[in-house]
Design a protein around this motif. Structure first.
Motif, PDB file in Angstrom:
ATOM      1  N   ARG A  73      38.697  29.048  31.759  1.00 51.48           N
ATOM      2  CA  ARG A  73      39.271  29.500  32.833  1.00 51.48           C
ATOM      3  C   ARG A  73      38.851  30.932  33.059  1.00 51.48           C
ATOM      4  NH1 ARG A  73      44.702  28.551  33.446  1.00 51.48           N
ATOM      5  NH2 ARG A  73      44.164  26.523  32.927  1.00 51.48           N
ATOM      6  N   MET A  74      38.383  31.609  32.322  1.00 53.93           N
ATOM      7  CA  MET A  74      37.582  33.007  32.689  1.00 53.93           C
ATOM      8  C   MET A  74      36.498  32.630  33.867  1.00 53.93           C
ATOM      9  SD  MET A  74      36.097  35.849  30.545  1.00 53.93           S
ATOM     10  CE  MET A  74      34.558  34.856  30.054  1.00 53.93           C
ATOM     11  N   MET A  75      35.647  31.759  33.367  1.00 55.45           N
ATOM     12  CA  MET A  75      34.582  31.308  34.363  1.00 55.45           C
ATOM     13  C   MET A  75      35.174  30.613  35.686  1.00 55.45           C
ATOM     14  SD  MET A  75      32.145  32.742  32.559  1.00 55.45           S
ATOM     15  CE  MET A  75      30.673  32.013  33.569  1.00 55.45           C
ATOM     16  N   GLU A  76      36.008  29.868  35.428  1.00 58.45           N
ATOM     17  CA  GLU A  76      36.430  29.283  36.632  1.00 58.45           C
ATOM     18  C   GLU A  76      37.068  30.478  37.731  1.00 58.45           C
ATOM     19  OE1 GLU A  76      40.614  26.753  37.397  1.00 58.45           O
ATOM     20  OE2 GLU A  76      39.361  26.147  35.901  1.00 58.45           O
ATOM     21  N   LEU A  77      37.825  31.554  37.061  1.00 58.98           N
ATOM     22  CA  LEU A  77      38.116  32.544  38.209  1.00 58.98           C
ATOM     23  C   LEU A  77      37.060  33.332  38.542  1.00 58.98           C
ATOM     24  CD1 LEU A  77      41.345  33.533  35.784  1.00 58.98           C
ATOM     25  CD2 LEU A  77      41.342  32.548  38.132  1.00 58.98           C
ATOM     26  N   ILE A  78      36.092  33.388  38.051  1.00 57.01           N
ATOM     27  CA  ILE A  78      34.870  34.218  38.362  1.00 57.01           C
ATOM     28  C   ILE A  78      34.247  33.221  39.479  1.00 57.01           C
ATOM     29  CG2 ILE A  78      32.535  34.901  37.737  1.00 57.01           C
ATOM     30  CD1 ILE A  78      33.510  35.785  35.194  1.00 57.01           C
ATOM     31  N   GLY A  79      34.385  32.148  39.335  1.00 60.15           N
ATOM     32  CA  GLY A  79      33.584  31.356  40.337  1.00 60.15           C
ATOM     33  C   GLY A  79      34.454  31.236  41.804  1.00 60.15           C
ATOM     34  N   LEU A  80      35.942  31.276  41.645  1.00 53.53           N
ATOM     35  CA  LEU A  80      36.579  31.548  42.720  1.00 53.53           C
ATOM     36  C   LEU A  80      36.589  32.689  43.396  1.00 53.53           C
ATOM     37  CD1 LEU A  80      39.891  29.847  41.170  1.00 53.53           C
ATOM     38  CD2 LEU A  80      38.692  28.757  42.997  1.00 53.53           C
ATOM     39  N   TYR A  81      36.378  33.699  42.479  1.00 56.03           N
ATOM     40  CA  TYR A  81      36.038  35.094  42.988  1.00 56.03           C
ATOM     41  C   TYR A  81      34.952  35.224  43.790  1.00 56.03           C
ATOM     42  CZ  TYR A  81      34.738  39.967  43.597  1.00 56.03           C
ATOM     43  OH  TYR A  81      34.055  41.286  43.674  1.00 56.03           O
ATOM     44  N   ASP A  88      42.018  39.472  43.116  1.00 57.75           N
ATOM     45  CA  ASP A  88      42.791  38.995  42.179  1.00 57.75           C
ATOM     46  C   ASP A  88      42.685  38.268  41.267  1.00 57.75           C
ATOM     47  OD1 ASP A  88      44.915  40.542  43.537  1.00 57.75           O
ATOM     48  OD2 ASP A  88      45.628  38.954  44.619  1.00 57.75           O
ATOM     49  N   PHE A  89      41.390  37.448  41.539  1.00 56.97           N
ATOM     50  CA  PHE A  89      40.631  36.450  40.838  1.00 56.97           C
ATOM     51  C   PHE A  89      39.967  37.091  39.610  1.00 56.97           C
ATOM     52  CE2 PHE A  89      41.047  33.173  44.385  1.00 56.97           C
ATOM     53  CZ  PHE A  89      42.383  32.463  43.754  1.00 56.97           C
ATOM     54  N   ALA A  90      39.173  38.314  40.237  1.00 60.13           N
ATOM     55  CA  ALA A  90      38.220  38.929  39.267  1.00 60.13           C
ATOM     56  C   ALA A  90      39.166  39.976  38.190  1.00 60.13           C
ATOM     57  CB  ALA A  90      37.234  39.915  40.021  1.00 60.13           C
ATOM     58  N   ILE A  91      40.463  40.085  38.545  1.00 60.01           N
ATOM     59  CA  ILE A  91      41.277  40.950  37.706  1.00 60.01           C
ATOM     60  C   ILE A  91      41.771  40.025  36.790  1.00 60.01           C
ATOM     61  CG2 ILE A  91      43.739  42.100  37.681  1.00 60.01           C
ATOM     62  CD1 ILE A  91      42.855  43.213  40.440  1.00 60.01           C
TER      63      ILE A  91
END
Length: 158
Positions: A73-81, A88-91
């Motif tokens: 999930r963390m890697m997915e959020l980094i990709g979205l950022y 917000d995704f990075a946070i």
């Protein structure tokens, strides 16, 4: 540039190229033709010259963090950022990174009673989210305990 090849190294390169060229042109007689050019040439040397030499592929080491449930999930959020540039995704990703190795704490309030359950950090986060959604539908404490007990039993099943 680089260091020039030695005479011996150049001779080896030429011999290897000649062996490969002859083998492509005349596979049956290539070794005999090579023997005429190089009298002390052995069949083992000939097969070694035909062998394809390539550098070993470097293996990318696996991260030990991948075994934790919040990692993907963390890697997915980094990709979205990276795609959107939304901070917000990075946070959210940074918060997940802080809690990555810590166990999950599932807390919810039911009829003025606060219930808390702890689960291992290696459980995938989507499984925990499914559990929380089921627990939100509960009306009684016994029902919540049954859902959690069933979740613990079927934890190893994906």
């Amino acid at each position: 540039m680089g260091k020039p090849f030695t005479a011996e190294r150049l001779e080896n390169i030429r011999r290897i190229r000649k062996a490969r060229r002859l083998f492509k042109q005349q596979p049956l007689f290539a070794f005999l033709i090579m023997l005429e050019s190089y009298p002390y040439y052995s069949y083992e040397k000939f097969t070694d010259d035909l062998r394809i030499r390539s550098k070993r592929k470097k293996r990318k080491g696996k991260s030990n963090l991948q075994r934790y449930g919040r990692y993907f999930r963390m890697m997915e959020l980094i990709g979205l950022y990276n795609k959107t540039g939304n901070v917000d995704f990075a946070i959210q990703s940074a918060k997940l990174r802080e809690r990555l190795t810590k166990p999950y704490r599932v807390q919810f309030k039911l009829n003025n009673v606060r219930l808390e359950y702890r689960f291992a950090a290696t459980i995938p986060i989507h499984r925990i989210e499914e559990l929380v959604n089921k627990l939100n539908d509960c009306k009684q404490e016994e029902q919540a305990n049954k859902i959690v007990a069933l979740f613990r039993e079927t934890l190893h099943i994906n």
